[in-house]
Design an enzyme around this catalytic site. Structure first.
Site, PDB file in Angstrom:
ATOM      1  N   LYS A 168      -4.810  43.817  29.283  1.00  0.00           N
ATOM      2  CA  LYS A 168      -6.195  44.322  29.296  1.00  0.00           C
ATOM      3  C   LYS A 168      -6.916  43.879  30.580  1.00  0.00           C
ATOM      4  CE  LYS A 168      -8.993  41.618  27.684  1.00  0.00           C
ATOM      5  NZ  LYS A 168     -10.001  40.641  27.353  1.00  0.00           N
TER       6      LYS A 168
ATOM      7  N   LYS B 298     -14.025  36.859  36.863  1.00  0.00           N
ATOM      8  CA  LYS B 298     -12.940  36.617  35.900  1.00  0.00           C
ATOM      9  C   LYS B 298     -11.754  37.549  36.132  1.00  0.00           C
ATOM     10  CE  LYS B 298     -10.762  35.396  32.136  1.00  0.00           C
ATOM     11  NZ  LYS B 298      -9.979  34.168  32.107  1.00  0.00           N
TER      12      LYS B 298
ATOM     13  N   THR C 198     -13.721  38.374  27.793  1.00  0.00           N
ATOM     14  CA  THR C 198     -13.439  39.018  29.088  1.00  0.00           C
ATOM     15  C   THR C 198     -13.503  40.523  28.862  1.00  0.00           C
ATOM     16  OG1 THR C 198     -11.944  37.226  29.699  1.00  0.00           O
ATOM     17  CG2 THR C 198     -11.801  39.252  30.982  1.00  0.00           C
TER      18      THR C 198
ATOM     19  N   LEU D 226     -14.806  37.669  21.778  1.00  0.00           N
ATOM     20  CA  LEU D 226     -14.090  38.803  21.183  1.00  0.00           C
ATOM     21  C   LEU D 226     -13.030  39.328  22.153  1.00  0.00           C
ATOM     22  CD1 LEU D 226     -17.252  40.595  19.705  1.00  0.00           C
ATOM     23  CD2 LEU D 226     -15.736  38.960  18.581  1.00  0.00           C
ATOM     24  N   PRO D 227     -12.089  40.149  21.647  1.00  0.00           N
ATOM     25  CA  PRO D 227     -10.977  40.568  22.509  1.00  0.00           C
ATOM     26  C   PRO D 227     -11.374  41.402  23.735  1.00  0.00           C
ATOM     27  CG  PRO D 227     -10.426  40.925  20.191  1.00  0.00           C
ATOM     28  CD  PRO D 227     -11.882  40.561  20.243  1.00  0.00           C
TER      29      PRO D 227
HETATM   30  P1  NAD Z   1      -7.989  36.306  19.776  1.00  0.00           P
HETATM   31  O1  NAD Z   1      -7.412  37.657  19.563  1.00  0.00           O
HETATM   32  O2  NAD Z   1      -7.209  35.102  19.371  1.00  0.00           O
HETATM   33  O3  NAD Z   1      -9.425  36.203  19.054  1.00  0.00           O
HETATM   34  C1  NAD Z   1     -10.368  37.226  19.025  1.00  0.00           C
HETATM   35  C2  NAD Z   1     -10.993  37.220  17.633  1.00  0.00           C
HETATM   36  O4  NAD Z   1     -12.081  38.149  17.590  1.00  0.00           O
HETATM   37  C3  NAD Z   1     -10.030  37.634  16.520  1.00  0.00           C
HETATM   38  O5  NAD Z   1      -9.926  36.582  15.581  1.00  0.00           O
HETATM   39  C4  NAD Z   1     -10.657  38.891  15.934  1.00  0.00           C
HETATM   40  O6  NAD Z   1     -10.470  39.013  14.528  1.00  0.00           O
HETATM   41  C5  NAD Z   1     -12.119  38.683  16.271  1.00  0.00           C
HETATM   42  N1  NAD Z   1     -12.931  39.898  16.263  1.00  0.00           N
HETATM   43  C6  NAD Z   1     -12.709  41.090  16.866  1.00  0.00           C
HETATM   44  N2  NAD Z   1     -13.738  41.930  16.658  1.00  0.00           N
HETATM   45  C7  NAD Z   1     -14.664  41.253  15.911  1.00  0.00           C
HETATM   46  C8  NAD Z   1     -15.937  41.578  15.392  1.00  0.00           C
HETATM   47  N3  NAD Z   1     -16.505  42.766  15.595  1.00  0.00           N
HETATM   48  N4  NAD Z   1     -16.586  40.628  14.675  1.00  0.00           N
HETATM   49  C9  NAD Z   1     -16.037  39.423  14.457  1.00  0.00           C
HETATM   50  N5  NAD Z   1     -14.825  39.046  14.936  1.00  0.00           N
HETATM   51  C10 NAD Z   1     -14.147  39.962  15.650  1.00  0.00           C
HETATM   52  O7  NAD Z   1      -8.361  36.240  21.322  1.00  0.00           O
HETATM   53  P2  NAD Z   1      -8.591  34.937  22.216  1.00  0.00           P
HETATM   54  O8  NAD Z   1      -7.298  34.501  22.804  1.00  0.00           O
HETATM   55  O9  NAD Z   1      -9.442  33.971  21.466  1.00  0.00           O
HETATM   56  O10 NAD Z   1      -9.448  35.596  23.413  1.00  0.00           O
HETATM   57  C11 NAD Z   1     -10.797  36.018  23.244  1.00  0.00           C
HETATM   58  C12 NAD Z   1     -11.344  36.474  24.581  1.00  0.00           C
HETATM   59  O11 NAD Z   1     -11.226  35.416  25.537  1.00  0.00           O
HETATM   60  C13 NAD Z   1     -10.591  37.675  25.190  1.00  0.00           C
HETATM   61  O12 NAD Z   1     -11.489  38.523  25.841  1.00  0.00           O
HETATM   62  C14 NAD Z   1      -9.630  37.015  26.176  1.00  0.00           C
HETATM   63  O13 NAD Z   1      -9.271  37.905  27.226  1.00  0.00           O
HETATM   64  C15 NAD Z   1     -10.468  35.836  26.650  1.00  0.00           C
HETATM   65  N6  NAD Z   1      -9.719  34.671  27.126  1.00  0.00           N
HETATM   66  C16 NAD Z   1      -8.636  34.188  26.433  1.00  0.00           C
HETATM   67  C17 NAD Z   1      -7.959  33.074  26.910  1.00  0.00           C
HETATM   68  C18 NAD Z   1      -6.747  32.496  26.189  1.00  0.00           C
HETATM   69  O14 NAD Z   1      -6.066  31.626  26.754  1.00  0.00           O
HETATM   70  N7  NAD Z   1      -6.451  32.916  24.952  1.00  0.00           N
HETATM   71  C19 NAD Z   1      -8.407  32.432  28.074  1.00  0.00           C
HETATM   72  C20 NAD Z   1      -9.519  32.912  28.734  1.00  0.00           C
HETATM   73  C21 NAD Z   1     -10.175  34.033  28.240  1.00  0.00           C
END
Ligand code: NAD
Length: 297
Positions: free
Chosen positions: A248, A173, A98, A64-65
């Protein structure tokens, strides 16, 4: 194993798919209809709700975000019951989002009281690593909990590190991402300086990649469009790791630095740079678009 996967965004979608490809039965869920439709088209089974997804699940993975999403989901929000009361006793929860280390510890404590193992296992490696199953996991848990999680983590990642007890994965992280935010901004500046002097960004990037300025951005994630194929910069900064997610993480690093009285001047500056970039309307673009701040034109 029966697994619930919640959060099917840029990272979660491909991670869930890798668990399914490894032979596990995955019930997936996301609040976003678009994310569910994409994952369904990729072959995942979509549950009607998070509560439905965790029914009978032996393991639950969340991607999740931010902190409020993880805390709201597991502990409840606005009078709504948290997911912990729907998860079977003895189940394992792996949170790969994260978030603040303190939030991981708070949710882990509530989970423990309900007889559920909760560990933090944030990742590095980007969307490419999520698709290829080569992510790096930074785990905060007991040694026993890590051994329980390892067979699942191995299906989504190539490197698994035990950072310490619950919350320690998140600390590792934010240290990593503070460095990443700084080095992407610095790499952007160096490329823009060379280009302003008439250098070809491809040639300059290759020189720096093989010199003492070499780094992950130059190896795998060049911020300048057209230098590397299949990176966000060459796709209009779509996909990848959003500027607002980097903002964030830099915010988490600075909150933590305040708590422990650490001096992080470059981390503070990087947070402000990404905040200004987001305010200028770039929050949804990949974080490597920070180069736009320093590029001519
Ligand atoms: P994203 O925004 O693409 O995906 C997050 C998803 O979570 C969204 O589809 C959203 O609708 C869903 N969501 C939010 N609240 C919810 C709930 N209560 N129930 C169900 N679904 C819910 O984000 P992402 O890029 O996939 O990143 C996710 C996490 O991973 C973040 O914490 C980010 O910091 C971390 N991260 C991302 C990357 C990257 O390259 N994108 C790399 C490492 C870590």
């Amino acid at each position: 194993m029966k697994i619930a996967f919640i959060g099917l965004g840029h990272m979660g979608g491909p991670m869930a798919l890798n668990l399914q490809k490894a032979g596990h039965t995955v019930a997936a869920f996301d609040l976003s209809q678009a994310a569910c439709e994409k994952s369904a088209a990729d072959g995942l089974t979509i549950a009607a709700s998070a509560q439905a997804a965790v029914q009978g699940a032996e393991a639950i993975v969340t991607m999740l975000p931010a902190s409020q999403h993880v805390e709201g989901l597991f502990l409840g929000t606005g009078g709504q019951e948290g997911l912990l009361s729907h998860i079977a006793k003895g189940a394992l929860v792996i949170d790969s989002s994260t978030i603040a280390s303190a939030t991981s510890q708070k949710v882990a404590k509530a989970a423990q009281a309900a007889g559920i193992d909760f560990i933090d296992a944030p990742v590095s490696g980007g969307t490419g690593g999520a698709i290829a199953g080569t992510l790096t996991f930074m785990v905060g848990s007991s040694a026993e909990q890590l051994e329980r999680a390892r067979p699942l983590l191995e299906k989504m990642g190539a490197n698994i590190f035990h950072a310490g007890s619950v919350g320690a994965g998140q600390t590792a992280k934010i240290c990593n991402n503070m460095l990443l935010g700084i080095l992407m901004a610095g790499t952007s500046e160096a490329i823009a300086l060379g280009v302003a002097n008439g250098l070809d960004p491809k040639v300059l990037s290759e020189i720096m990649r093989r010199s003492s300025g070499g780094n992950w951005a130059l190896e795998k994630y060049n911020p300048c469009p057209g230098v590397q194929e299949n990176v966000p910069a060459s796709k209009g900064y779509a996909g990848g790791f959003g500027t607002d997610l980097m903002l964030k993480d830099l915010g988490l690093s600075q909150e933590n630095a305040t708590q422990v009285k650490a001096s992080t001047p470059l981390g503070g500056l990087a947070r402000n740079l990404y905040a200004a970039h987001s305010l200028a309307g770039n929050g949804a673009l990949d974080f490597s678009s920070i180069i736009k701040m320093v590029q001519k034109g």
